[in-house]
Design an enzyme around this catalytic site. Structure first.
Site, PDB file in Angstrom:
ATOM      1  N   ARG A 205       0.535  -1.643  -0.051  1.00  0.00           N
ATOM      2  CA  ARG A 205      -0.151   0.204  -0.128  1.00  0.00           C
ATOM      3  C   ARG A 205       0.587   1.696  -0.055  1.00  0.00           C
ATOM      4  O   ARG A 205       0.174   2.186   0.860  1.00  0.00           O
ATOM      5  CB  ARG A 205      -0.898  -0.536   0.799  1.00  0.00           C
ATOM      6  N   CYS A 261     -12.155  -0.441   2.777  1.00  0.00           N
ATOM      7  CA  CYS A 261     -12.163  -0.790   4.120  1.00  0.00           C
ATOM      8  C   CYS A 261     -11.184   0.021   4.427  1.00  0.00           C
ATOM      9  O   CYS A 261     -10.666   0.965   4.248  1.00  0.00           O
ATOM     10  CB  CYS A 261     -10.833  -1.981   3.498  1.00  0.00           C
ATOM     11  N   GLU A 332      -6.092   2.658   6.346  1.00  0.00           N
ATOM     12  CA  GLU A 332      -6.117   2.849   4.623  1.00  0.00           C
ATOM     13  C   GLU A 332      -6.351   3.935   3.812  1.00  0.00           C
ATOM     14  O   GLU A 332      -6.465   4.174   2.809  1.00  0.00           O
ATOM     15  CB  GLU A 332      -6.562   1.034   3.836  1.00  0.00           C
TER      16      GLU A 332
HETATM   17  N1  EPU Z   1     -12.946 -11.312   8.914  1.00  0.00           N
HETATM   18  C1  EPU Z   1     -13.518 -11.659   9.503  1.00  0.00           C
HETATM   19  N2  EPU Z   1     -14.054 -10.651   9.992  1.00  0.00           N
HETATM   20  C2  EPU Z   1     -14.460  -9.552   9.301  1.00  0.00           C
HETATM   21  C3  EPU Z   1     -14.635  -9.526   7.712  1.00  0.00           C
HETATM   22  C4  EPU Z   1     -13.229  -9.775   7.561  1.00  0.00           C
HETATM   23  O1  EPU Z   1     -13.347 -12.220  10.312  1.00  0.00           O
HETATM   24  O2  EPU Z   1     -15.514  -9.280   9.910  1.00  0.00           O
HETATM   25  C5  EPU Z   1     -11.818 -12.639   8.350  1.00  0.00           C
HETATM   26  C6  EPU Z   1     -12.127 -13.455   6.450  1.00  0.00           C
HETATM   27  O3  EPU Z   1     -13.360 -14.109   7.327  1.00  0.00           O
HETATM   28  C7  EPU Z   1     -11.280 -13.766   6.030  1.00  0.00           C
HETATM   29  C8  EPU Z   1      -9.663 -12.536   5.759  1.00  0.00           C
HETATM   30  O4  EPU Z   1     -11.036 -11.526   7.158  1.00  0.00           O
HETATM   31  O5  EPU Z   1     -11.162 -14.685   6.445  1.00  0.00           O
HETATM   32  C9  EPU Z   1     -10.222 -11.579   5.178  1.00  0.00           C
HETATM   33  O6  EPU Z   1     -11.739 -10.815   4.868  1.00  0.00           O
HETATM   34  P1  EPU Z   1     -11.615 -10.174   3.308  1.00  0.00           P
HETATM   35  O7  EPU Z   1     -11.633 -12.175   2.500  1.00  0.00           O
HETATM   36  O8  EPU Z   1     -12.803  -9.778   3.367  1.00  0.00           O
HETATM   37  O9  EPU Z   1     -10.762  -9.868   2.629  1.00  0.00           O
HETATM   38  P2  EPU Z   1     -10.193  -7.989   3.490  1.00  0.00           P
HETATM   39  O10 EPU Z   1      -8.468  -8.524   3.418  1.00  0.00           O
HETATM   40  O11 EPU Z   1     -10.903  -7.788   4.832  1.00  0.00           O
HETATM   41  C10 EPU Z   1      -9.226  -7.284   0.843  1.00  0.00           C
HETATM   42  C11 EPU Z   1      -9.135  -5.706   0.557  1.00  0.00           C
HETATM   43  C12 EPU Z   1     -10.696  -5.391   0.180  1.00  0.00           C
HETATM   44  C13 EPU Z   1     -11.080  -6.255  -1.015  1.00  0.00           C
HETATM   45  C14 EPU Z   1     -11.163  -7.317  -0.493  1.00  0.00           C
HETATM   46  C15 EPU Z   1     -11.789  -8.164  -1.281  1.00  0.00           C
HETATM   47  C16 EPU Z   1      -7.984  -4.697   2.318  1.00  0.00           C
HETATM   48  C17 EPU Z   1      -7.543  -4.386   3.669  1.00  0.00           C
HETATM   49  N3  EPU Z   1      -9.101  -4.375   1.747  1.00  0.00           N
HETATM   50  O12 EPU Z   1      -9.963  -7.327   1.665  1.00  0.00           O
HETATM   51  O13 EPU Z   1     -10.650  -3.902  -0.790  1.00  0.00           O
HETATM   52  O14 EPU Z   1     -12.165  -5.717  -1.201  1.00  0.00           O
HETATM   53  O15 EPU Z   1      -9.565  -7.873  -0.379  1.00  0.00           O
HETATM   54  O16 EPU Z   1     -12.154  -9.828  -1.337  1.00  0.00           O
HETATM   55  O17 EPU Z   1      -6.472  -4.971   1.421  1.00  0.00           O
HETATM   56  C18 EPU Z   1     -10.795  -1.830  -0.529  1.00  0.00           C
HETATM   57  O18 EPU Z   1      -9.298  -1.516  -0.339  1.00  0.00           O
HETATM   58  O19 EPU Z   1     -11.511  -0.757   0.397  1.00  0.00           O
HETATM   59  C19 EPU Z   1     -11.436  -2.632   0.511  1.00  0.00           C
HETATM   60  C20 EPU Z   1     -12.558  -3.079   0.674  1.00  0.00           C
END
Ligand code: EPU
Length: 338
Positions: A205, A261, A332
């Site tokens: 990032r 996020c 972020e």
């Molecule tokens: N999780 C939880 N609780 C929650 C949310 C997530 O336990 O309330 C766990 C999920 O079960 C999973 C892990 O955290 O095991 C990761 O969650 P997720 O797959 O939703 O991905 P993320 O890392 O939270 C990233 C990007 C998002 C993007 C998604 C696509 C970052 C900070 N965020 O989210 O990007 O849409 O992957 O899958 O890297 C953004 O940048 O604004 C954004 C939304």
């Protein structure tokens, strides 16, 4: 004079000073120059709530939509000469503008920066040029329609290409740095230049560049174009892949007014959403804002939230996660204004 009175007077002076500073930022003469150059494409005292996906934020002194790169270069030169601070806004989807708004000029990349075109095509793939104002989701759609792989990482990331480049936006399956071939930027003197992949340094990032003698961050540059190397998917079905990823995102992420996020993931093993959920904060409300019940790394503007509500929720999440896991959550989203 009593201590209390002295304090009151001091704070009065400070407020007056602040008002004076704000007034001297954009003089009447400078406003006229902006109107002469940009006509209806400049707005004054424009509430930023109408320009951000969070739907919060006080007024910007001025908001200007330069139509194309030469006009943007001219604007940057004018602002530099007059010593006026400016800030470039992408899609407004990764942005929290504070309640008293933004002093100086907000630059919105207008229509001339909202295009996608093919630059070069071979058997292996296509070099795609995208203006900085194009939404990442549009580039994903374009890639899917043309049967090109490479943009899967971006499914689910809100925001524009320019913003995505500057923060090397990505997800667990990749980041924009891996497909960028070169970018065009405008520097603070209004000079347009191209920076090739080899001179760009992509980190988590964060993007910096090799400016000759040393590596510099991108804070003095405006990204106007990105050229992305996408790969022809001969055997795979990228359209189905993009669709499946988007469907997954609809299940795991909330709808409503948010900025995507809020915090960076401290690591793949410790996603911010999980840490905030385990700190017991899902559903927590302050004023009109709440931590999402669906995905804890999202804050939603439920009803007329102000920036202060969102900032309070962010502070609470940082504090509780630090106490429970000894992990620092870094925002972020970009926070601007006063
Ligand atoms: N999780 C939880 N609780 C929650 C949310 C997530 O336990 O309330 C766990 C999920 O079960 C999973 C892990 O955290 O095991 C990761 O969650 P997720 O797959 O939703 O991905 P993320 O890392 O939270 C990233 C990007 C998002 C993007 C998604 C696509 C970052 C900070 N965020 O989210 O990007 O849409 O992957 O899958 O890297 C953004 O940048 O604004 C954004 C939304």
């Amino acid at each position: 004079m009593s201590g209390r009175l002295e304090k009151l007077l001091q704070s009065g002076f400070k407020q007056a000073e602040k008002r004076f500073e704000a007034m001297t930022v954009l003089t009447g003469d400078f406003k006229k120059r902006l109107i002469n150059e940009f006509g209806a494409r400049v707005k004054f005292d424009e509430p930023m709530a109408g320009h951000t996906s969070f739907q919060v934020g006080g007024p910007a002194d001025a908001l200007v939509y330069p139509a194309d790169a030469p006009e943007l270069a001219k604007l940057v030169k004018m602002l530099k000469q007059a010593g006026i601070q400016w800030f470039v806004m992408g899609g407004g989807t990764n942005l929290l503008v504070k309640d008293r708004g933004i002093r100086g000029v907000v630059i919105c990349l207008g229509q001339g920066f909202d295009y996608i075109k093919e630059v070069f095509s071979s058997n292996d793939g296509v070099l795609v040029e995208a203006g900085a104002g194009v939404r990442l989701s549009s580039v994903c759609r374009y890639a899917a329609e043309k049967h090109l792989s490479g943009m899967q990482f971006a499914v689910g990331i809100p925001g524009s290409v320019g913003g995505a480049v500057l923060m090397n936006a990505g997800t667990a399956i990749g980041e924009i740095g891996s497909v960028i071939q070169e970018i065009d930027v405008i520097d603070s003197a209004g000079k347009i230049m191209t920076i090739e992949r080899g001179d760009l340094k992509f980190e988590y990032r964060f993007l910096s560049w090799d400016a000759g003698r040393e590596t510099e961050d991108m804070s003095s540059l405006i990204v106007i174009t990105a050229r992305l190397q996408l790969v022809s998917a001969r055997h795979a079905d990228p359209e189905a892949e993009y669709q499946a990823l988007a469907a997954g995102r609809r299940q795991t992420q909330p709808r409503g007014f948010s900025a995507g996020c809020i915090f960076k993931n401290p690591s793949v093993q410790m996603p911010a959403g999980r840490l905030i959920e385990e700190a017991g904060l899902k559903g927590l409300q302050v004023g009109g804002a709440a931590i999402s019940e669906v995905h804890a790394n999202f804050i939603l503007n439920l009803r007329q939230a102000c920036a202060a509500d969102i900032l309070k929720l962010m502070e609470t999440a940082q504090e509780k996660v630090r106490q429970k896991f000894e992990v620092i959550l870094e925002p972020e989203i970009r926070i601007v204004g006063e």
